[in-house]
Design an enzyme around this catalytic site. Structure first.
Site, short mmCIF file in Angstrom:
data_model
loop_
_atom_site.label_atom_id
_atom_site.label_comp_id
_atom_site.label_asym_id
_atom_site.label_seq_id
_atom_site.Cartn_x
_atom_site.Cartn_y
_atom_site.Cartn_z
N CYS A 200 36.65 22.49 52.29
CA CYS A 200 37.40 21.45 53.00
C CYS A 200 38.66 21.14 52.20
CB CYS A 200 36.50 20.22 53.12
SG CYS A 200 37.43 18.73 53.48
N GLU B 102 44.01 33.94 49.09
CA GLU B 102 44.35 33.97 50.53
C GLU B 102 44.02 32.64 51.20
OE1 GLU B 102 42.53 37.48 52.23
OE2 GLU B 102 44.15 38.74 51.47
N CYS C 166 39.70 22.70 58.70
CA CYS C 166 38.50 21.88 58.60
C CYS C 166 38.67 20.67 59.53
CB CYS C 166 38.30 21.43 57.16
SG CYS C 166 36.91 20.31 56.97
N GLU D 83 47.67 42.80 46.65
CA GLU D 83 46.57 43.66 47.07
C GLU D 83 47.09 44.71 48.03
OE1 GLU D 83 43.24 41.76 48.97
OE2 GLU D 83 43.19 40.13 47.51
N HIS E 232 34.79 49.67 50.54
CA HIS E 232 36.25 49.45 50.55
C HIS E 232 36.87 50.33 49.47
CE1 HIS E 232 40.09 47.34 50.20
NE2 HIS E 232 39.79 46.66 51.28
C1 GAL Z 1 41.56 40.61 51.12
C2 GAL Z 1 40.87 39.72 50.09
C3 GAL Z 1 40.09 40.54 49.08
C4 GAL Z 1 39.27 41.59 49.75
C5 GAL Z 1 40.16 42.43 50.63
C6 GAL Z 1 39.43 43.53 51.35
O1 GAL Z 1 41.91 39.93 52.26
O2 GAL Z 1 41.80 38.92 49.41
O3 GAL Z 1 39.31 39.68 48.30
O4 GAL Z 1 38.27 40.97 50.50
O5 GAL Z 1 40.72 41.61 51.62
O6 GAL Z 1 40.31 44.24 52.20
#
Ligand code: GAL
Length: 694
Positions: free
Chosen positions: A130, A165, A170, A319, A370
């Site tokens: 929250c 992210e 909430c 990422e 992944h």
């Molecule tokens: C992102 C997230 C990561 C991982 C990744 C997988 O959105 O920040 O922690 O979950 O996706 O694609």
């Protein structure tokens, strides 16, 4: 003579004193250590071999750092931080607030979110706290303080990563109370609120602030406001954590990771509070897709948007995935070369770091399949993998192109990207954005239509800024405003001044339709006085199923999807419709205004029609191209540099070898030193960097 497309000095890099590209990744050894105590030693070798020089650590580690309330177990993190320092790596250290531990969820139920129908969520998932919970604020303050005290002076620490992210909503009583306060601060009195919401409709008038029910979908301004409010909740949350960290380490930059162009968020607003812009990107482009180049252009547009969030600063990818993404079906292996192309594309547009999710795949749970730098092969097999070869070679490239670091670009063309316009259009029933096609392809709406305008420049090696509308327009020759749904008097007069002073402006349909309260502007569109600049007014918009052709005359190609039924009040038509009851009426118009020009596009032009229009609109602008020759289809050129040095990136978004004519340019491959005059041949999906010598 200084290059007209380059800034004179270097930009700020993501890390302080950064001397190499960041090539990093999320690193979660805490998930391994309980059963694999030797994992750090194995990984140390793999970091070195692959050339990964940075690690994002501790993102979801709360239960490993504080297994019960007030019991802190930092020993494993001490070892990881020391290991990274010993490797010479730089650490992006996260606060763990992106996932609460079970004990916290149990003891402090107010930390858990409440959904739209009022149910407090069980402990589950992540990104689930929250925004207003006093307990969560307090528990996070304690753990963040401990982290900052313990690692603030650690030699490996280069950046803080707040949570992960940040997103979501909430509906608990505390958040609802904050919503009511937010509305009061925005509107001041209930009359103004009701007027903004057009609340007399269906008896929706609010008699107190709490009457504005966020789950109600009737008032679309409220849907926009709810997103504005949530975005502010997110910013407040970020600021709560960032302030704690900054008090201990004022010189260490702080960021959080964005998610490209996530619809419910406004990353322009969020970018203003972070020190460094960092994106998590997961493109789906592939060399065997017929839309490879179009997707390539979209991701380039996105990188330009990210570069422009903070002028004078480079950004980074926090990422990306070096292999197959498990949440995307089919779970397809990344084709050879695609990963390099994706990373070099980000760098070409101003990224000074490319990082992965994640360094080592877990053995279990949702993300075990992944793609990662290191997957489930053993340490000895690592160097036998395609993944290793591709990443090692990328590390080598990044070392060789280190002089690119901190360089920028100064385009003559800008596209306005307006997050609130996207919301306004999206939530207005009747725009078609919520039609079934929307779910099939984003390419048909805001991002897609923006990409279509952008593609013209991408294909010609003309750099573009993608900017918010409160920037100074003075340095640009051409402004494009695709679907700028919301318009204010202030922006309208700024655009007017720009054209008056000699600028060229191009707009699509759906510009200047509403005010900031998402109420229709009166008097025909484009409204708020822009009709005079364009020399047109639109009486009606025929919105057709996606893909419905609209024949046009006057430009090659055709239109589709929408037809603006347009009156000329000064403009001349460049194309007219040759379809339906509006045959003969203007489809694309041109209006000289002041010393400049305004073009209005009243239908979704296909590529030949768009190219012809943009050729005409840019004909007299002498826009500087990076390479003064026509690039082969699917190949783009991008530029970075300073007054002293310039680098050209050639990116081949096609599955075929392409020969690129170089016009008057002479280029030296930044990796091999080979000189090219007249032309250079790019392999399929190649991404290469050159120094300009002439
Ligand atoms: C992102 C997230 C990561 C991982 C990744 C997988 O959105 O920040 O922690 O979950 O996706 O694609």
């Amino acid at each position: 003579m200084p290059h007209p497309l380059l800034p004179s000095t270097k930009w700020r890099t993501p890390f302080p004193n950064q001397t190499q590209f960041i090539h990093g990744g999320d690193y979660n050894p805490d998930q391994w250590l309980p059963d694999h105590p030797d994992i750090l030693e194995q990984d140390a070798k793999l970091f070195r071999q692959t050339g990964i020089n940075s690690a994002s650590i501790g993102i979801f580690s709360w239960s490993s750092l504080e297994p019960s309330e007030g019991t802190f177990t930092f020993d494993w993190l001490d070892r990881v931080m020391d290991q990274q320092a010993k490797l010479g790596n730089r650490v992006i250290l996260a606060t763990p607030s992106g996932a609460m531990p079970t004990w916290l969820a149990e003891k402090y139920p107010d930390a858990r979110r409440v959904d739209a129908v009022g149910r407090r969520k069980q402990f589950c998932d992540r990104h689930n706290h929250c925004w207003s919970s006093p307990s969560y604020h307090e528990r996070v303050k304690i753990i963040d303080t401990k982290l900052a005290e313990r690692y603030g002076q650690h030699p490996a620490l280069a950046m803080w990563h707040v949570s992960n992210e940040l997103n979501g909503e909430c509906y608990c009583d505390l958040c609802r109370a904050n919503w009511a306060k937010w509305l009061e601060a925005r509107y001041g009195n209930l009359k103004a609120l009701n007027s903004a919401n057009w609340a007399y409709f269906w008896a929706h008038q609010a008699f107190k602030w709490e009457h504005v029910e966020p789950t109600d979908v009737v008032m679309d301004n409220m849907a926009v406001d709810w997103r504005r409010f949530n975005n502010q909740q997110l910013i407040n949350w970020y600021t709560h954590e960032a302030d704690i960290l900054r008090a201990f380490t004022p010189a260490i930059p702080i960021t959080t990771n964005f998610m490209t162009t996530m619809l419910n968020l406004n990353y322009d607003a969020i970018s203003r509070v972070v020190d460094v812009v960092a994106d998590d990107q997961y493109p789906s482009f592939d060399s065997d897709s017929p839309d490879f180049a179009l997707y390539g252009a979209f991701w380039s547009m996105k990188q330009d948007l990210y570069r422009c969030f903070k002028p004078g600063q480079s950004f980074m990818l926090m990422e990306s995935c070096p292999g197959a993404i498990q949440w995307r079906l089919p779970h397809k292996a990344k084709r050879p070369g695609i990963h390099r192309l994706e990373m070099m594309q980000a760098i070409a547009h101003g990224a000074d770091g490319v990082c992965y999710f994640q360094f080592r795949s877990g053995r279990g749970s949702m993300e075990k399949l992944h793609g990662a730098v290191v997957e489930h092969w053993d340490t000895e097999k690592h160097t036998q993998t395609r993944r290793y070869r591709e990443l090692r070679s990328l590390s080598d490239t990044l070392e060789k192109i280190a002089p690119v670091l901190g360089t920028g670009v100064k385009p003559q063309v800008a596209i306005l990207y307006d997050w609130e316009s996207r919301w306004g259009q999206h939530f207005s029933m009747g725009t078609g954005v919520k039609s079934p096609e929307w779910h099939v392809s984003w390419l048909n709406y805001y991002d897609g239509i923006t990409t279509e305008q952008y593609s013209y420049f991408w294909q010609r090696g003309i750099p573009v800024d993608v900017i918010p509308d409160d920037r100074d327009f003075a340095g640009y020759k051409l402004l494009i405003i695709p679907m700028h749904w919301m318009m204010t008097a202030q922006l309208s007069s700024k655009l007017r001044d720009f054209v008056q002073a000699g600028g060229t402006i191009i707009s699509t349909w759906d510009t200047a339709m509403t005010d900031k309260a998402n109420r229709m502007l009166l008097g025909g569109w484009p409204g708020e006085g822009l009709g005079e600049v364009f020399g047109v007014w639109v009486e009606e918009i025929d919105r057709l199923p996606v893909g419905t052709p609209r024949a046009i005359a006057g430009l090659p190609g055709s239109g589709s999807d929408v037809a603006c039924i347009t009156h000329l009040t000064g403009a001349t038509p460049l194309a007219t419709f040759a379809s339906d009851f509006y045959t003969g009426q203007p489809a694309v118009t041109h209006n000289p205004f002041g010393n400049g020009h305004a073009y209005f596009i009243g239908t979704r032009l296909n590529t030949p029609a768009r190219d012809a229009l943009y050729d005409r609109a840019t004909n007299d602008l002498s826009l500087e191209r990076i390479i003064d020759a026509d690039l082969p289809l699917g190949v783009t050129a991008q530029l970075r540099g300073t007054a002293d040095e310039a680098f050209v990136f050639l990116l081949n978004f096609s599955a075929e070898e392409k020969t690129v004519p170089l016009g008057s340019r002479s280029l030296v491959d930044a990796e091999t030193g080979e000189t090219f005059k007249r032309e250079v041949t790019l392999e399929a999906v190649a991404a290469r960097v050159f120094k300009i010598t002439r």
